[in-house]
Scaffold this motif. Structure first.
Motif, PDB file in Angstrom:
ATOM      1  N   ASP A  24      23.641 -16.589 -31.012  1.00 60.50           N
ATOM      2  CA  ASP A  24      24.003 -17.947 -30.607  1.00 60.50           C
ATOM      3  C   ASP A  24      24.078 -18.866 -31.827  1.00 60.50           C
ATOM      4  OD1 ASP A  24      24.193 -20.179 -28.503  1.00 60.50           O
ATOM      5  OD2 ASP A  24      22.402 -20.780 -29.618  1.00 60.50           O
ATOM      6  N   GLY A  29      25.938 -22.256 -31.632  1.00 55.73           N
ATOM      7  CA  GLY A  29      25.349 -22.721 -30.387  1.00 55.73           C
ATOM      8  C   GLY A  29      24.085 -23.527 -30.655  1.00 55.73           C
ATOM      9  N   ARG A  58      33.603 -12.396 -29.932  1.00 58.02           N
ATOM     10  CA  ARG A  58      33.871 -13.352 -28.852  1.00 58.02           C
ATOM     11  C   ARG A  58      35.357 -13.372 -28.521  1.00 58.02           C
ATOM     12  NH1 ARG A  58      29.760 -14.750 -25.586  1.00 58.02           N
ATOM     13  NH2 ARG A  58      30.273 -16.632 -24.449  1.00 58.02           N
ATOM     14  N   THR A  85      27.594 -19.736 -24.429  1.00 54.74           N
ATOM     15  CA  THR A  85      28.325 -20.469 -25.456  1.00 54.74           C
ATOM     16  C   THR A  85      29.735 -20.699 -24.949  1.00 54.74           C
ATOM     17  OG1 THR A  85      28.934 -18.383 -26.534  1.00 54.74           O
ATOM     18  CG2 THR A  85      27.009 -19.519 -27.397  1.00 54.74           C
ATOM     19  N   ASN A  88      32.629 -18.351 -22.284  1.00 50.75           N
ATOM     20  CA  ASN A  88      31.948 -17.361 -21.451  1.00 50.75           C
ATOM     21  C   ASN A  88      32.946 -16.604 -20.590  1.00 50.75           C
ATOM     22  OD1 ASN A  88      28.992 -17.706 -21.903  1.00 50.75           O
ATOM     23  ND2 ASN A  88      29.463 -19.798 -21.298  1.00 50.75           N
TER      24      ASN A  88
END
Length: 270
Positions: A24, A29, A58, A85, A88
């Motif tokens: 994260d 994040g 991601r 984050t 999603n």
């Protein structure tokens, strides 16, 4: 010193770094603590490309989820889903079709607590706190039963999860139990740190992770591809994360070693 905020579950020791919270931090994040940030910075000094690799993972999630929706899948199970984050799984698939349903699973209490806060009011999402090995508990949970129909195809995600699973746990057998419960036409998406990468100093970064009590186990191509036993690999197969159907410049790194640091692939159950 232990950070204690009102949203932190009482049994969480925030002085001990956690891989989900370090990830994260790398994604910019705000659900991480000082210990996570310190370890994140330590690993970045060893392997500066790790932050970029996290971003590429991601981006792979976005592309794989979009592919599954385009293939007709409307229900998803994300195991090891991590800290919420931007980008999603539910945001991606429900943007494509608001009827999509998602069940998130993680064993990290902070990830579960924040996921529940984020998903409050979204009746097409559920969150379960469980370990990957709790196969029946996950698949037979009331939350899962409410949203997922295992007589229909499911999109199963296990991203940057399985390299925290030691061989002693027999991860191939665990994945086979999930596969056997999935209907034909279901998909499995996996990303996994590559042991045969050309990225320098990977062993040092792995050693640094020991302070999290979650030892990583990077694996070779031949080892990772076995996780897809019983599936037909979707083109282009198991490749460096950035090379799985990139859609633009932002899906790639300028450093070719970063592009291949995590392997990534999607398999379809025939």
């Amino acid at each position: 010193m232990t950070e204690r905020l009102d949203w932190v579950p009482p049994d969480v020791d925030t002085s001990v770094p956690n891989p989900a919270r370090v990830y994260d931090y790398w994604l910019d994040g705000d659900h991480n603590f000082q210990a996570d940030r310190e370890l994140g910075e330590k690993i970045l000094k060893i392997m500066p490309g790790v932050r970029d690799a996290s971003r590429l993972n991601r981006a792979f999630l976005r592309r794989a989820a979009g592919f599954m929706v385009d293939s007709g899948v409307r229900q998803f199970l994300d195991i090891g889903s991590g800290i919420p984050t931007v980008g999603n799984l539910h945001e991606i698939v429900q943007r494509a079709d608001p009827e999509c349903r998602v069940v998130y699973v993680d064993r990290e209490p902070v990830a579960v607590a924040h996921s529940r806060m984020l998903l409050e009011g979204n009746d097409r999402c559920e969150v379960i706190q469980a370990d990957l090995r709790d196969v029946d508990d996950i698949l037979d949970a009331p939350e899962t039963a409410r949203l997922l129909d295992f007589d229909q195809p499911v999109g199963l995600f296990m991203l940057l999860l399985l390299h925290f699973v030691p061989d002693a746990w027999n991860p191939e057998a665990i994945l086979a139990r999930y596969r056997d419960r999935l209907a034909p036409g279901s998909f499995l998406a996996v990303s996994h740190v590559a042991a045969d990468t050309e990225a320098a100093r990977l062993p040092e970064a792995v050693e640094a992770y020991k302070s999290t009590q979650n030892q990583p186990y990077p694996r070779t191509y031949d080892e990772v591809i076995r996780f897809f036993d019983g599936y037909e690999l979707v083109e282009p197969g198991l490749v460096g994360c950035a090379m799985w159907r990139p859609q633009g410049v932002g899906d790639m790194s300028d450093d070719p070693t970063v592009n291949s640091l995590p392997y990534a692939g999607v398999g379809r159950k025939p």
